[in-house]
Design an enzyme around this catalytic site. Sequence first.
Site, mmCIF file in Angstrom:
data_model
loop_
_atom_site.group_PDB
_atom_site.id
_atom_site.type_symbol
_atom_site.label_atom_id
_atom_site.label_comp_id
_atom_site.label_asym_id
_atom_site.label_seq_id
_atom_site.Cartn_x
_atom_site.Cartn_y
_atom_site.Cartn_z
ATOM 1 N N GLU A 113 0.828 -1.203 0.000
ATOM 2 C CA GLU A 113 0.000 0.000 0.000
ATOM 3 C C GLU A 113 0.871 1.266 0.000
ATOM 4 O O GLU A 113 1.225 1.771 -1.040
ATOM 5 C CB GLU A 113 -1.006 -0.051 1.165
ATOM 6 C CG GLU A 113 -1.974 -1.227 0.966
ATOM 7 C CD GLU A 113 -3.145 -1.261 1.926
ATOM 8 O OE1 GLU A 113 -3.347 -0.296 2.684
ATOM 9 O OE2 GLU A 113 -3.875 -2.279 1.922
HETATM 10 C C1 HEC Z 1 -3.464 1.523 -1.485
HETATM 11 C C2 HEC Z 1 -4.832 1.749 -1.063
HETATM 12 C C3 HEC Z 1 -5.069 2.193 0.366
HETATM 13 C C4 HEC Z 1 -4.466 3.245 1.025
HETATM 14 C C5 HEC Z 1 -3.395 4.190 0.518
HETATM 15 C C6 HEC Z 1 -5.108 3.300 2.334
HETATM 16 N N1 HEC Z 1 -6.050 2.319 2.450
HETATM 17 FE FE1 HEC Z 1 -7.274 2.000 4.026
HETATM 18 N N2 HEC Z 1 -7.844 0.256 3.247
HETATM 19 C C7 HEC Z 1 -7.504 -0.220 1.995
HETATM 20 C C8 HEC Z 1 -7.950 -1.598 1.854
HETATM 21 C C9 HEC Z 1 -7.786 -2.472 0.612
HETATM 22 C C10 HEC Z 1 -8.538 -1.957 3.092
HETATM 23 C C11 HEC Z 1 -9.108 -3.326 3.475
HETATM 24 C C12 HEC Z 1 -7.934 -4.244 3.797
HETATM 25 C C13 HEC Z 1 -8.352 -5.527 4.476
HETATM 26 O O1 HEC Z 1 -9.462 -5.624 5.004
HETATM 27 O O2 HEC Z 1 -7.536 -6.438 4.510
HETATM 28 C C14 HEC Z 1 -8.480 -0.743 3.936
HETATM 29 C C15 HEC Z 1 -9.032 -0.654 5.204
HETATM 30 C C16 HEC Z 1 -9.091 0.521 5.944
HETATM 31 C C17 HEC Z 1 -9.883 0.706 7.161
HETATM 32 C C18 HEC Z 1 -10.790 -0.311 7.825
HETATM 33 C C19 HEC Z 1 -12.248 -0.056 7.507
HETATM 34 C C20 HEC Z 1 -13.175 -1.119 8.053
HETATM 35 O O3 HEC Z 1 -14.393 -1.019 7.827
HETATM 36 O O4 HEC Z 1 -12.731 -2.075 8.689
HETATM 37 C C21 HEC Z 1 -9.651 2.009 7.584
HETATM 38 C C22 HEC Z 1 -10.236 2.689 8.806
HETATM 39 C C23 HEC Z 1 -8.704 2.597 6.655
HETATM 40 N N3 HEC Z 1 -8.401 1.679 5.664
HETATM 41 C C24 HEC Z 1 -8.149 3.865 6.780
HETATM 42 C C25 HEC Z 1 -7.041 4.285 6.034
HETATM 43 C C26 HEC Z 1 -6.198 5.425 6.383
HETATM 44 C C27 HEC Z 1 -6.368 6.313 7.597
HETATM 45 C C28 HEC Z 1 -5.235 5.508 5.417
HETATM 46 C C29 HEC Z 1 -4.069 6.487 5.337
HETATM 47 C C30 HEC Z 1 -3.124 6.452 6.448
HETATM 48 C C31 HEC Z 1 -5.500 4.433 4.467
HETATM 49 N N4 HEC Z 1 -6.582 3.705 4.883
HETATM 50 C C32 HEC Z 1 -4.765 4.226 3.305
HETATM 51 C C33 HEC Z 1 -6.849 0.494 1.012
HETATM 52 C C34 HEC Z 1 -6.055 1.610 1.280
#
Ligand code: HEC
Length: 317
Positions: A113
């Site tokens: 990521e």
């Molecule tokens: C490259 C794409 C990407 C980036 C950049 C990213 N995310 Fe995500 N995020 C995801 C994905 C895909 C998941 C689900 C992963 C899993 O469940 O294994 C996720 C899951 C989450 C969740 C959980 C939501 C839930 O309902 O459980 C949160 C909160 C979140 N991200 C916040 C953030 C924050 C804050 C940042 C920056 C620091 C960030 N993400 C950066 C792709 C991204």
Amino acid sequence: MGRDPRRLILLALLLAAPGWAGGAKPTIQEAIGWRLFFEPALSRPGNYSCATCHIPSKGFEGGEPLGRGAHGDPLGRNTPTVVNLADTDLLFWDGRASSLEEQASGPMTNPKEMDMTLDLVVERVRSLRRYREAFAKMGVEKPTVDDIAGAIAAFERRLTTGPTTFDRWIHGDRSALNEQQERGRLLFFTKGDCALCHNGANLSDGDFHNLGTGTPEDQGRYAIEKEDYYKGAFKTPALRNWKGREPFFHDGRFKTLRDVLEFYSNPPDSGVGEREIEPKAFSEQEIDDLIAFLETLNGDWPDLKPFEQAWKALGVE
Ligand code: HEC
Ligand code: HEC
């Protein structure tokens, strides 16, 4: 038959109906969190912020079945939304993080990521004058990982969606739903059994269930909790504000809500773990009615302007 469990679920739903917090002025911490959410310096190549994947105009999701990371690597799962998570105990599709603070470092240090180390995150944030000055305004001279994750989490906690038509119904306005929506509501709570898992304020029990969608490579919750029950089980997604969050499911396999309902009508079973649902054999009319009801679960998306204004008012950029 004893007490109808569905009545208890409905009662739980009533008790959990939220009061929409709406618009108290953002704190300095929340304003910093807003700015960090859009900060590409949080990824190693400097090209990805949280908002690159959690796109505000797409319900804070990615808009594609599986997104790509900062180096172009395909991700294993669909990007979930970041709204209405203030009361969610376990985060990610497999529940591997237990607070928004803990969660925030996940994507930053995930090599696929944002590919950072926590030391590098701190170094980058401290090297930018805007954050040094902004954190100083809340009495923090040298922001640590906890300060950075804390600000992002504080911002995320403010991401709540507005009241819905169904909220009006829950609060006693029985004229809020039209006839078709009312038929859909009954299907949701009776024949559909949807509320067995989609219950509570955001229409998610926050628990993990097997719908026959796991694969040998992705067994969901089982990777975290080695109980057979969790094989192929994924977190129940919230149905509040589903609109704009397409595609659906942990792997983004369904483009539309109709596709999802056709799945529940006649679900294939991947055979990973024990499936918890039975085919519902919905008629076309029932699918239309369910969709009409589900439409009443959408409210306004959070307004980010107050955060931008609060950040500008700090005068650090
Ligand atoms: C490259 C794409 C990407 C980036 C950049 C990213 N995310 Fe995500 N995020 C995801 C994905 C895909 C998941 C689900 C992963 C899993 O469940 O294994 C996720 C899951 C989450 C969740 C959980 C939501 C839930 O309902 O459980 C949160 C909160 C979140 N991200 C916040 C953030 C924050 C804050 C940042 C920056 C620091 C960030 N993400 C950066 C792709 C991204
Ligand atoms: C046994 C628990 C359970 C039942 C019953 C259930 N769901 Fe789900 N629902 C889930 C889980 C778990 C997922 C995610 C599955 C995955 O990602 O592989 C899901 C996903 C969804 C999604 C996609 C949301 C998103 O953000 O991806 C919708 C829409 C949905 N369900 C609606 C319904 C409706 C309508 C019913 C009744 C016909 C229903 N569900 C019955 C547990 C359940």
